[in-house]
Every structure is written in structure tokens, then in C-alpha cells.
Design an enzyme around this catalytic site. Sequence first.
Site, PDB file in Angstrom:
ATOM      1  N   ASN A  99      -9.726  -3.248   9.933  1.00 56.06           N
ATOM      2  CA  ASN A  99     -11.027  -3.850  10.247  1.00 56.06           C
ATOM      3  C   ASN A  99     -10.885  -5.003  11.222  1.00 56.06           C
ATOM      4  O   ASN A  99     -11.881  -5.415  11.830  1.00 56.06           O
ATOM      5  CB  ASN A  99     -11.715  -4.294   8.955  1.00 56.06           C
ATOM      6  N   TYR A 113      -2.864  -9.155  15.828  1.00 56.69           N
ATOM      7  CA  TYR A 113      -2.749  -8.017  14.925  1.00 56.69           C
ATOM      8  C   TYR A 113      -3.868  -7.003  15.205  1.00 56.69           C
ATOM      9  O   TYR A 113      -3.617  -5.811  15.419  1.00 56.69           O
ATOM     10  CB  TYR A 113      -2.795  -8.502  13.468  1.00 56.69           C
ATOM     11  N   LYS A 171      -3.762  -3.066  16.738  1.00 56.49           N
ATOM     12  CA  LYS A 171      -4.369  -1.897  16.089  1.00 56.49           C
ATOM     13  C   LYS A 171      -5.364  -1.220  17.035  1.00 56.49           C
ATOM     14  O   LYS A 171      -5.492   0.016  17.044  1.00 56.49           O
ATOM     15  CB  LYS A 171      -5.049  -2.311  14.786  1.00 56.49           C
ATOM     16  N   LEU A 191       0.833  -1.202   0.000  1.00 54.03           N
ATOM     17  CA  LEU A 191       0.000   0.000   0.000  1.00 54.03           C
ATOM     18  C   LEU A 191       0.869   1.255   0.000  1.00 54.03           C
ATOM     19  O   LEU A 191       0.535   2.269  -0.631  1.00 54.03           O
ATOM     20  CB  LEU A 191      -0.938  -0.007   1.215  1.00 54.03           C
TER      21      LEU A 191
END
Lengths: 276, 276, 276, 276, 276, 276
Positions: C120, C144, C148, C23
Site C-alpha cells: 500500500n 520502499y 514496490k 509473513l
Amino acid sequence: MSDLTVSPIRFGRILLTGAAGHLGREMRPRLKACCDRLRLSDLEPMAPATDGEEVIVADLADRAAVLALLEGVDAVVHLGGVSTEQSWERIAAANIHGAVNLYEAARRHGVRRIVFASSNHVTGFYRQDQVISPRDPVRPDGFYGLSKAFGEDLAQLYWDRFGLETVSVRIGSAFAAPKDRRMLATWMSFDDTERLFMAALTAPVVGHSIVYGLSDNATAWWDNTPARHLGYRPQDSSEVFRAEVEARQPVLDREDPAVIHQGGAFVRTGPFFEEA
Amino acid sequence: MSDLTVSPIRFGRILLTGAAGHLGREMRPRLKACCDRLRLSDLEPMAPATDGEEVIVADLADRAAVLALLEGVDAVVHLGGVSTEQSWERIAAANIHGAVNLYEAARRHGVRRIVFASSNHVTGFYRQDQVISPRDPVRPDGFYGLSKAFGEDLAQLYWDRFGLETVSVRIGSAFAAPKDRRMLATWMSFDDTERLFMAALTAPVVGHSIVYGLSDNATAWWDNTPARHLGYRPQDSSEVFRAEVEARQPVLDREDPAVIHQGGAFVRTGPFFEEA
Amino acid sequence: MSDLTVSPIRFGRILLTGAAGHLGREMRPRLKACCDRLRLSDLEPMAPATDGEEVIVADLADRAAVLALLEGVDAVVHLGGVSTEQSWERIAAANIHGAVNLYEAARRHGVRRIVFASSNHVTGFYRQDQVISPRDPVRPDGFYGLSKAFGEDLAQLYWDRFGLETVSVRIGSAFAAPKDRRMLATWMSFDDTERLFMAALTAPVVGHSIVYGLSDNATAWWDNTPARHLGYRPQDSSEVFRAEVEARQPVLDREDPAVIHQGGAFVRTGPFFEEA
Amino acid sequence: MSDLTVSPIRFGRILLTGAAGHLGREMRPRLKACCDRLRLSDLEPMAPATDGEEVIVADLADRAAVLALLEGVDAVVHLGGVSTEQSWERIAAANIHGAVNLYEAARRHGVRRIVFASSNHVTGFYRQDQVISPRDPVRPDGFYGLSKAFGEDLAQLYWDRFGLETVSVRIGSAFAAPKDRRMLATWMSFDDTERLFMAALTAPVVGHSIVYGLSDNATAWWDNTPARHLGYRPQDSSEVFRAEVEARQPVLDREDPAVIHQGGAFVRTGPFFEEA
Amino acid sequence: MSDLTVSPIRFGRILLTGAAGHLGREMRPRLKACCDRLRLSDLEPMAPATDGEEVIVADLADRAAVLALLEGVDAVVHLGGVSTEQSWERIAAANIHGAVNLYEAARRHGVRRIVFASSNHVTGFYRQDQVISPRDPVRPDGFYGLSKAFGEDLAQLYWDRFGLETVSVRIGSAFAAPKDRRMLATWMSFDDTERLFMAALTAPVVGHSIVYGLSDNATAWWDNTPARHLGYRPQDSSEVFRAEVEARQPVLDREDPAVIHQGGAFVRTGPFFEEA
Amino acid sequence: MSDLTVSPIRFGRILLTGAAGHLGREMRPRLKACCDRLRLSDLEPMAPATDGEEVIVADLADRAAVLALLEGVDAVVHLGGVSTEQSWERIAAANIHGAVNLYEAARRHGVRRIVFASSNHVTGFYRQDQVISPRDPVRPDGFYGLSKAFGEDLAQLYWDRFGLETVSVRIGSAFAAPKDRRMLATWMSFDDTERLFMAALTAPVVGHSIVYGLSDNATAWWDNTPARHLGYRPQDSSEVFRAEVEARQPVLDREDPAVIHQGGAFVRTGPFFEEA
């Protein structure tokens, strides 16, 4: 001011359906306090009428009989019908068709208010670690809970359309004492049941109100804040039974759906598994 | 019914971490009431084991030590870790890595339930004129509150993924008496702390539940309605200390962030301002 | 008006972390549009700096390196860190300690705003038939997602305490095209990613805002209403890929947790099951 | 620490407006407990000043008089103005212009906090079977309720803009005893009124808080959960009057808007129908 | 079916107040589309009446004049009154007393519906990173916003009590083009203003509805979901002006209350600071 | 992976009940697109089976017939039953007993998903100025709406208890064009109906989802946000019919319950008023 618009403290005639059941028998003498005449009905035989009482054997599924039963009645405490998980046919006859018969008869006879014995099994598929209120969506745990959800919707319809008031009481466990750990949360003493029924009968304005029926238990899954206008203040608590109940049931199987859900054993029993 | 699925009233072995801290010392004798053996751990020395006790010195940041510590344990009361604002390194070691070590060890040893001493500092940046519930978003007031928010999310993960239950208790101020006007709202007596821990250990179904830890104080910022299923009913109140506390602190500086926010002095102290 | 209080449309220097990732490489040329100089950092090698670019190899876990990295920076697009389920140690180093290092350095250097690539997977344990908003409680689906969630809480802390603004973007699936049926709901095109990052950088006031990162997909689990102040209007939709994706994946196993939950395969993978 | 930022337990000078009214006369001796000097004002004559008291006759609609009235005042208990349905002109003079005069004067003199006697008539058009909280939209039942809604919005403005704190108390029925069945829900004893005013004056942080003023009545339409930070715990209940009140008013006309709505007779009285 | 109960698509006579103002002049020709006769009023002079128009100069603060003004009117688009921050006296005369005069006259003349030009300044003290809906509590940013909040409460009262319907339109910025970055969120084109007014006039049932008046802007602080029954679908967007507006205002001072809050400069201007 | 756990894009056999009705005839050719064989049933005669079709005449009230009907079926689009206000007996037979028969048969035959044609009349007693979502309490407007509320609760039960998935589609007005002003809000084109049914059949995870069935109408009373996971994006709008419909119905009687409530004429028609 017509009769239809009077909301009294004391009623002329109250009809108690399901009068021969265990809760009906408990409430029978208590309801006399707020009416001149108490009409008692059931499918099953019951103690004969005493002074100020009228006993009528009637099948809720019989529309004509129910129409006659409601004549001259000012308010109803509707405990009648099936209160356990049974075959769909029996539940439908008593709790679906019977409820429609009762409301239609009540409308025609100008009954002012119905206290409807709904059930916690209307929301029995919520987990026991969820605290819900009467505004949360229903999650019935079987045909019985489904029929009670129907009764509440029926009551809503008759309020919205005809102005017939109902208090739907989602009764937890109305027994002399809690029988197991689940009932430490769901128990409602007979005295508190009387308090709640009296509040439901005499509160000035109820429209269609839904309230959970439980005592002032330390553990609770139900938040009755939206029903504080009824004026129900429980005085009893299951806490006095806790030690005994916990000793009797020292462990719980966390994989049992009946332990996880509010509906208890209702979530895994019933007529579903029988073959046609 | 395997051991893993049993939810008991009385436990075989409970582990109390942070047993040498001020709250750990208070809870040590009280937790004996609901277990056969009480394992006590801390980094710091503590009173030697008495009958039915096991004392183990262990660093939560030491994964292998924690794995050994959890062996044979049925439930944990996790008070261990840093409970004040300190350097990030110390907080991370004890409260981030230590929490991961604890949950991973608990999962491997089949522990059934953890009572996690979270903190009101998880939501310390709400104002003192806001009433919040465990469902509102977190607003930690420092590294300490941040580490406790992490612990709660970890607990949620182990519940969603592995079925390991936790009650996260956002402790207010667990002291013998409230020390200042803020604590009139946040105080939890030792007796109420015991009541809450017992409720958290023995409630039949908790999933991951979050509850604020406070007594029945007249002033409160926290609404525990979503946690009523735990059955916690506080019996004490800070009100008996009000006159004395207010006399001691007759004025408050309304421009002080510590006066405005729920987290009190935590919102303006901490290691942030030190240079690297 | 000091530099610290200026909220610009065009920035002097933007730092893009994780610039060597898939990204990061996509966003690198696009971010040039709103800054004079683009600083690029990663642990991994990347294409050499072109005009107006600065390339710095830095480990987020190295506090001193991060402190140097942030010098002279006006805003950060923080894609750096681990973005898959890996060992706790690797995730903690990059996403926990790395995030603390970044925010502490940003605070010291007076950075104005951070666009934080959250995920998400912070709410991966909601079911795919639930529509949630950024205000619902987190339910991370692994280490993970947990890291976040920590990053978002850290951002909230630095906003509440220091006035450092963050937009936490819970990125769905930022790829050239959706790879499977789950991504029909979670996909965000690179063009929409650019739109969202630009909106997050230039919206006048953001405090700490949380927004889900997805295109204008017909199917969606996330309601961004609370983030409409950011001005993000996606222009792409996964619908153009539906026929092809559904043909590739004509059936789904409804008993697979990865099919049921929003987090997809993350809910059943990860390092938990490895032995220490 | 300037005077402006001090939030005390005991005040130097409190101003009580509306001191000649029925509630003002009750509160006059009680407010002495928390201040050195009590300034009393009204349009009407009242008992002469005793030790520690100052009596000032002033018209709230007179801006200059109000400006003088507020000089040297630390906090205000604002009972002044019209408290029944009257002509728009009289209500506007006292409750609209009077309130603006009071707040503007309070701001100029650095008053720290105002306890504003708002009214349940701000939400009088909710039905008596609805339970509402201070966060629900207002539904005033006449010009009087409208003027009180204005006062609350004014208080919000002075808090947001100038940091002047207010507790808006939506008083139910502050009388010696409930006079009718409606007041079983709305009654607030004088002792509870004192408790609520004291809490409102001395709570550390209030911003602009709204609270309903009622005793611990069994029947209630108002949920004060969002105001628990004030520390108000009512000690009285209308229940002791229930039998007598119900006997006096055994039936209610359910078609009467005054029976249906929370505002009672206010919803159908007032100056609207007079010709100009 | 009496006139009072008819809800038409096309009206006999519409009254447009504030017809000489900038928005009134824009709407004047557009409102002709849905009525036979358009009555125009203002304090200020305006273009003479054309075919189907009636021009009446009237002061809203003059009760008798307003009573005459409303005669024979079927619906009102009420743009009249003060629309900027001015002295309290001027705002009160036009927006408080003027509004009462208008509603009382409308009630007496059997007007069916009022479209009331409220303002976003009713909620101007929310931050620009908050997305609010018409159900959130008001937070006026000055005397002007306060007077509009009063107007909305007045409209609610006349609906609840007299069945007079109102749509309160919280107009953002109705100009030919957005003038600054704030208006990228608040802008409503004249065409969209017409669309919204037409929807408000002709929707079958509105009771008292509140809707924010804005175009289909990418950036928005207001969620009109509760007003979807009005059928308003904006067709314009401020986005076409974004580049130009941002170029004109490349930086914002984040410490300026006018930058932070939705009300913009209104939150720090006004007559408060003038001496009496 | 057993058949029971497969969620396909294309089905082997779909059963369409109510295939002879006006909506059934429209959907018949469209449903062929996603199945190999389409079984069609109704009480009434219909066009003979073409290639890939099976036609079975069956009465939903006949349990044995329904059990046979469901054999070999993968998914059901259940349009069968009574869709207007009729006698309680007819509604009960088809919509109460018929629904129970259908779900019990579906459970026994391992059907994976049912698309249930519920109705907006489940919430018909909300006013037309209220915007509601599938999470709001039901307010049926007659026996028909009551029977559909029952069907939804039944679907919830079979999902919670047996894992049988349902999408309950509260169909607004599925006609070729809107017939009156109410239908400008409730209309759903046949193409959009097809889109919604396809989405409901093929969305990966639905549990029991409730969605309102309407096109992308400008005016809407229903907020489908909680059902965005279904992926339904309407493409049509009633707006193209507005001018014609409004011209046909230029005035509305605001005292008519059918004008005020979402249910339209259903709220005042029906079999209630017939004598037994």
C-alpha cells in the site's frame, strides 16, 4: 408555437443587469446587436438611455422591483450583484436573494434564457496545476464564490423544473488586459466576452450549460470540452501580454495560497476574520 | 520570503545534465535565455564553456559528484542518463541510481524545480490506435522505459514529501525531422522542445506534472489536456514531412509489434535475450 | 499444449521467497495446499525443510543465485526483499535489482505466474479520506514504496512483452491483529492473505492484475472492483478489534502527516535526512 | 511479409460502394489519388468507367454478388446502402444483410481495411446541449441509425475475431453547404470528407476506430479526442455560412424533438407509424 | 391515468417467449407469481396450458403472428430466438427480424415493459482479467452476440422514442450448476434468474437499463453498480461448486482464445468458416 | 498538540441542533454514547435536560445566539433548520443564513468537526433509473434541496480555507419504516442513522466528505464507494417491508414526475406557484 417555445437569433428585449459596472458598460453597446430593445438596470447611476434602450434603477434584493423589471423581457444577461469579496450580508442580499428574485420573476414572465455571470471563484480552491472542467465538483474560495455556486444550482433547478434555460459563464478575468501572471491563464478580452455572451444567447439548445469564460490563452486551467455545443471560439490570447506581465512580476512566492490556487488572492481575503 | 519559496521567470543558475548528447547540444544555447549562469554536465566531453557557462564532467552514478554538481543550482533540466535500450546494469546506474542521486542532491541544495526528460517509452506498450493521457497507467516497453517510469515516480515522491517540483516530459522523438511514419505522430521539433522546456521552467505552479513532448502533429496518440496549465503551445508540425516520409516507407508490416505499438522498435529490442 | 501454456489449479513446484520473514512463516504451511513441492528461500535462516519442501538460502541481489533458484519452478509467491523503510542501497539491492533478477530468471525458466507482494505504500501519499482503486496514479511514500512501484511496472513489462503473468498484491497490514487505528482500514488477516494468494495463483487469466490486500474491513480506502476477476472474497474484518484499538488510541493529532495520509508513519520516516 | 499483413499508403484496388449516390459521386475522383484501380459499385446506374476505374452494378443484399465484388480488393470505402429513414425491410436488406455480406466477403478475400460510412444517427437521441465522444453508449434515432449501430458492432466483431480493420465514420452532414442551423454543428465539407477518408485509409494502425465526421465547426457536439491517432485535421468550418443560415431560420421551436436532439428530424420521422 | 402509464407490481398478462427452451421451462411456473394470465409462446411444442396459462405457437420472424401474439399483453419476458451460434440466416430471422417484430408489435399494443434476454456474448471479446460494466462499449464474439447487441440498441430506440421500457439482461450461464471453470464467473442459478426477472418487471422506473445476469459469485467480470436501481440481490454463489469444477478441469490452455476471453468457446466457434 | 488538532473517539461536548425534530429526538439518547456533555438546541420546546445534557433554545438565523451556542463545543451534529419545502424566506433564514452563522461560529470557537444533515433532495432531479455517486453534479429539486446544496458548498469552503471538517450526510428517508415504494430505495433506519453519525464523528480523517444516508436496501440509486473511508456499514434493509409497501401501492403513474425522479413528490411541490 407559443412565444415560450421560440428560441430566436434576435431578441425583442434583452435585460442587462449590472449595466453600470465595468463589464456592463463594455457589453452595453455590444448587446444591441442582437435585440430590438435593451433594458439596462443597476443600483448605481449610468449613462442615460439612447435609442432602443431603457434604463431602470432597481435593487435585485427588492422582489417587487425585480418582478417589474422582468416584464416583457425575452432574455437576460445577468451581470448584476456583488462581484468581489464583501460582507456576507451584502453578498447574500444581492447574489443569493437577488438571484432567487431574478429567476422567480423570469419564470413568471416566461423569459426564455438567462446568461448568468458566474465566476471562476466557484472553483477557486483547485490548484493552479490542476486542469478542471465544468463537471468537476465546486470548491468556492469565499462568500463570493459560494454565492455564485448557489446561482448555478438555482439555474439548474429552474431548468430541471421549469425549462428555463441558463448558460452559467464562469468568468475568469474580463479586463482590458491581464494585470498579473495569474491572469495570463484567466484573462478574457472584451471581444471574447462579447463572443461568448452572443454564443450563449443564440445557441439553439443549452438547458443549463456551464462554461468557463477565458480567451484562447496558452496557459489554461479550464477545459471547456463539455461546452463545445455553445459554439464559443475565442479569438484573443493573453500571450501578447506575457513579456510585459512577467517583467512586472518576475518572482512568485510559492508559499502564498494566492499563488498556489486558481482563485488567486480571493482564497485569502474576505470578511471572515472580522469580529461580529 | 526565503529563496526556497521563490518561483522566478529568470533563474540564477540552471544545470543542464546530458549536455553532450544530441538534445543537450541543441538546448545548450537556448537555455541561456532564462538564466544568468548555465552549468553543463555530462560523462562525455563537450564544447568548452563560453561566457556564462560552467562545464563539469560528472557521472550521475557517483553520489558525491552529483551532490557537488547541484550546489548553487536553482533549477535543473535533466537530460542526462541512458536514452536507448541497453544492458540493465548501465540503465540502472545512470537512470535509477543516477536519478536518486540527482533528486537527493537537489533536495539538499534547495533546488526549486526539475524538468525531467522522461520518455514516451514509459507507455510504449499501448497500441498506436489508442489515445492516452498522462493519467493512464504506465506500460513501459523495456528497461529504458522502466527506468523512466521509476524517475517519474521518484519525482512524485519528492513533490509529495519535500515540495520539490518536477515537470516530467515524456519526450516523443526530438530530432531535426521525423525519420519514419511512427515519428509523424511522435516528433517534437527542437523549437517546440525549447518552448516546452521554457514553459516547464517558468509556469508558476507545477507540483509534479507529466506532459507528452510532441509538436502540433496532425496524428497524435497523446492527449495533453491535463497539462494545459504549463502553457505549452507547439508551433511546428510533422505534416510538412509527411509526403517524403510516406514515400520512403510506403508499406508497413502489420504483424510487426513495432508497427502496432506506440513504442515502435523499442518493444522488440533490448538486452533481454542475451544469456547471463 | 506445452507446459508454458498450462494454467493449473495445483502446481508442481512453487517458490516462496522471503520465507523466513513474518509473513513467509505464516504462508509456508498454507501454500503446501496447492503444490507438490514448495521451495523456500531467504537470506536469513529458517526452519529446516520438511516433506515436500526445499530450503535454499539465496540473495535476491545475486543474479546467478536467483537464476538457479528459479529452475524447475512453476509459480512464485514473491515476499522476498526489504519490507520497511531502509537505506536506498539496501532497498535498491533487494527490491530493484532483486526484482529484475527474479523476473529475468522467471522468464528464462518459463515460470507461469508470479504473485508479487507489493505494498500500500505505493500509494501512501493519498489522504485517508480518499478512496482509490488500482487504476489511480501511484504516489509512493518513501524509497520502499518507490521500489514496490518499480516492481509493479516491471511486472507490467514482463506481461506485455513476454506473457509472464503477475498479480501485484498491494498488501495493507498483514498481522495477527490491527495494531492501531490506521490498521482498522489496512488490516488483512493471515487467513484472508492465504485466500488472496490462492486466488491470485489459480485465477484462470490474470495478465498483470493489481489488487489491494485487505480484509473485509468496515473502513476502507481501497476499491478492488477492477480486480473482482481474481475471485478474492475476504472473510475477516478488523471490526472485532475496533473497540480495543480505539481505546488504546483515543485521540489522533490531525496535523501529523502520518495521521492524514494512507501510508501512515512511512510518510515521515526513512533515510532521507541522514547525511551522506 | 504476406500481402495480408501489409498496410500501404497507396492501394492496388479500392472498392467504393454507393458510388452513384451524392457522396459517392463526390468521392469518386478523389479516391483515385491513393489507388491504382478504383472499383465502383451501386444498385443505381452511374457514369461509365474511365481509365483506372471498374464499374459493377451489384445489390449488397445479394451475397454471391458481393462475394464476387470484393475479389481482388485491397480496401473498401463503404458508402453503399440506405442512408435515409425508410421501411425496415429496405434498411435491413441493404444495411444489415448487406453489411454482413460485405464483411464476410471482405474476410474471405483478405481485404485489409474498410472505411465504413456510419452516421451521427447512431447517437441521434442525445440532446444538442450534450458533447459526446465515440466511447459513449449509442442512442439510435430510428431504423437507419439502428442499422448503422449494427454495422459498427459488426466491424468490431471482425476486428476482434479476424483482424480486419475498420474506421467507422459517423458522418454528420456531408453536403456542399449546411442547410439549416443544426448543420452548423454537423456539417462536413467534401474536402474534409476526402481528408477524413484518406486519413482512415492510410493511418498505420486503426483496429476498429470510431470517429465523428464533421468539419472544424465552431459549434460541435462531438469530441474526437479518442480518434486523434487517425490524423484527421479538418480545414473547413460552417462558420462562413452562419449568417446566411441563421437569417433563413431565425427562430426554432424548442418543443420540437427535432430541435432538441442531435439527430434532428430523424428523431420524429420514419416508418414506425405506418400500419402493417 | 391511462393504462399506458401504469407501472404495476402485479400484471394482468405477461408474455413469455421461448417458453419451450430450457430457461423458459424453468421460468414458466415462476412467472405466474406476478401475473393473472401467462401467455407462453415458442416455435417448438411445449407442455399444454394449465390454469391461467395460454399457449401460442408462433414464429418470431412472422410479423403478423407476432402482432397477434402481443395483443392484450402488459409485459414481456423475451427469451425467444436463437441462443447459440448458428448460421447468420437463422440468427437474423429470429433475433434481428424477430426482435423488430416484437418491439413494433409491443409498441402498437401499448405493452409497458420488456425484459429482454440479452447475453454476455455482447461483450464476449473482453478478456477474463477485465472487469466491465454495462456502460463499456460492446465487443460481440459472434453472430449471436451481434444479434443481441442489436436487440439492446433496438430497446434503447424504443425507450428514447416511444417510452417503451426494457431491462436488457446480459445473461451469463443460466443452468442448474456451473459446467466448467468459466462458469464459476458467469453462472446464474435459476432462483437468482427468477429474482432478477422479478426485479426487472417490478422496479418502478427502468427506462432502458442493462444488467449482467450472474449470481453472487466470488469471481466476477461484471460490475452491476449502474443497475442497482433494479433491486436485484443474488442469493446464490458458484463457490459451492468450485472444488468439483476445478477438479474436473485442473488445467487450462492459456493460448486458447476461449480461455482468455469472457465469451469462452463462442469466440472461436460459429458459421464463419463455412463456405457459401 | 493543541486542542484544535485533536481528533478524538469520545468528545467533550457535542452540539445537536434540531434536537426537537423527529430525527433529533431519536438521536438525542444515542449521541450520549460518544460525548461527556450533549448540548441540545432547537427553536421548538423539547424534553428538559437530563444528566449530561444542556438545552438551549436558539434561532439559527440569529448570529449572536449561534455564536453563543457554539461556545465550548467540540463537534456538531447539525440537524437544525427547515427540512421540508417551504417558503423561500423561511428556508433562507434557517438553512442559508443559519448555516453561515453556524459555520462562522464553529470556526471562531475552534470546533473540530460538523456532521451536516444534507439531503437526497440535493440530487432529486436525477431519474430513479440512474445510479449516482457523491461526485456527480447536484440537481436540487426545490428550494429545500437548493439550500442543502448551499450548505455542502459552505462546508467545502470551510474545509478548504480553515481546515474545519464536515461530513455531509445526504439523508434519504430516516423514519421508523419506509412509507411508500420510493422509500424502499431511500430508507435509512434509525439504527443505521446512528451508525452513520457515529462513523462520521469518529473517522480519523474526513476533510469534507459527502455520503448518502441509506440502509442496506436491495434497491439503491446511490453508490457510496467514494465514502468508504468513513467506515459506515448499514445493518438494516427496507426489504423486510417490501411486501407490505408494494401491497399498499400496487400501481405507479409513470407520467408523474414524482414517480420518475429520485426526489419524489418534492419535484412537483413547493412555494413556486404562489403569487407574490
